[in-house]
Enzyme design. Structure first.
Site, PDB file in Angstrom:
ATOM      1  CB  THR A  50      -0.892   0.070   1.177  1.00  0.00           C
ATOM      2  OG1 THR A  50      -1.733  -1.146   1.169  1.00  0.00           O
ATOM      3  CG2 THR A  50      -2.066   1.130   1.222  1.00  0.00           C
ATOM      4  N   GLY A 102      -0.677  -1.748   6.486  1.00  0.00           N
ATOM      5  CA  GLY A 102      -0.446  -2.765   7.314  1.00  0.00           C
ATOM      6  C   GLY A 102      -1.770  -3.730   7.150  1.00  0.00           C
ATOM      7  N   GLY A 104      -5.047  -4.793   6.907  1.00  0.00           N
ATOM      8  CA  GLY A 104      -6.502  -4.008   6.647  1.00  0.00           C
ATOM      9  C   GLY A 104      -7.426  -4.658   7.597  1.00  0.00           C
TER      10      GLY A 104
HETATM   11  N1  ASP Z   1      -3.460  -2.553   3.957  1.00  0.00           N
HETATM   12  C1  ASP Z   1      -3.369  -3.555   2.902  1.00  0.00           C
HETATM   13  C2  ASP Z   1      -4.440  -4.504   2.872  1.00  0.00           C
HETATM   14  O1  ASP Z   1      -4.804  -4.836   3.765  1.00  0.00           O
HETATM   15  C3  ASP Z   1      -1.956  -3.912   2.802  1.00  0.00           C
HETATM   16  C4  ASP Z   1      -0.650  -2.996   2.770  1.00  0.00           C
HETATM   17  O2  ASP Z   1      -0.734  -2.181   3.690  1.00  0.00           O
HETATM   18  O3  ASP Z   1      -0.304  -3.164   1.920  1.00  0.00           O
HETATM   19  O4  ASP Z   1      -4.801  -4.836   1.987  1.00  0.00           O
END
Ligand code: ASP
Length: 193
Positions: A50, A102, A104
């Site tokens: 992300t 992080g 999600g």
């Molecule tokens: N927040 C994203 C998810 O849970 C993952 C990431 O932070 O890359 O899909």
């Protein structure tokens, strides 16, 4: 919000081409994972991507965006926090903006970025607002009897005055700040020391 087959059908109807973007190496890893197909996100395993951005322009307007492929090796059809407004991203042009990275699932559980912005509305600094949102994740994780070491979430926040802050469950995240004085890469502070 369209996800899965409905999203595919809509994209094709709008003239997008279906393409396979899977690299050979990723396909190999994925096939290996399919043998157990366990969805067990771990902290600080770099299998997610992300990118969240929040900005204040010269006219004092706030904006934000985020992009992700989500966690790797996820359940088919999983929707993470990033596309959900209020979870992975939230902007209120009167108050401030926040975005998350992080696990999600944990961010959605507390509608994280909306919470950070609402805490700023109540007068908290961006730093304190991120800290309080992380503490809510810490508390819920402990109440659920889960090990905090398996969880990673980080927030960044910016308010209408251009003040910013960040806080994470554990170390390992950094964020970039660009302002009139230049560019800085800052290691985000965290709870689990
Ligand atoms: N927040 C994203 C998810 O849970 C993952 C990431 O932070 O890359 O899909």
């Amino acid at each position: 919000m369209l996800v899965g087959d409905g999203a595919l059908q809509f994209a094709l109807s709008q003239g997008f081409q279906k393409e396979n973007l899977l690299l050979e190496a990723s396909e190999k890893e994925w096939k290996e994972w399919l043998k157990t197909s366990e969805y067990l996100p771990k902290a600080n395993i770099e299998n997610h991507d992300t990118i969240g951005m929040i900005a204040l322009d010269a006219q004092g307007n706030l904006s934000g965006a985020c992009t992700t492929s989500g966690m790797a090796f996820k359940m088919h059809g999983r929707v993470g926090d990033s596309p959900i407004i209020g979870a992975g991203l939230y902007v209120d042009n009167e108050i401030g903006a926040a975005t998350a990275t992080g696990h999600g699932e944990e961010v959605i559980r507390i509608t994280g970025c909306h919470l950070v912005v609402e805490l700023m509305r109540q007068g908290k600094s961006p730093q304190k607002a991120c800290e309080e949102a992380v503490m809510r994740i810490v508390k819920l994780t402990q109440n659920r009897g889960k090990n905090l070491k398996d969880i990673q979430v980080g927030f960044i926040a910016l308010n209408k005055k251009g003040e910013y802050g960040s806080y994470c469950v554990q170390g390992g995240f950094n964020y970039a700040v660009h302002d009139a004085t230049g560019n800085k890469l800052i290691d985000a502070n965290y709870f689990l020391k």
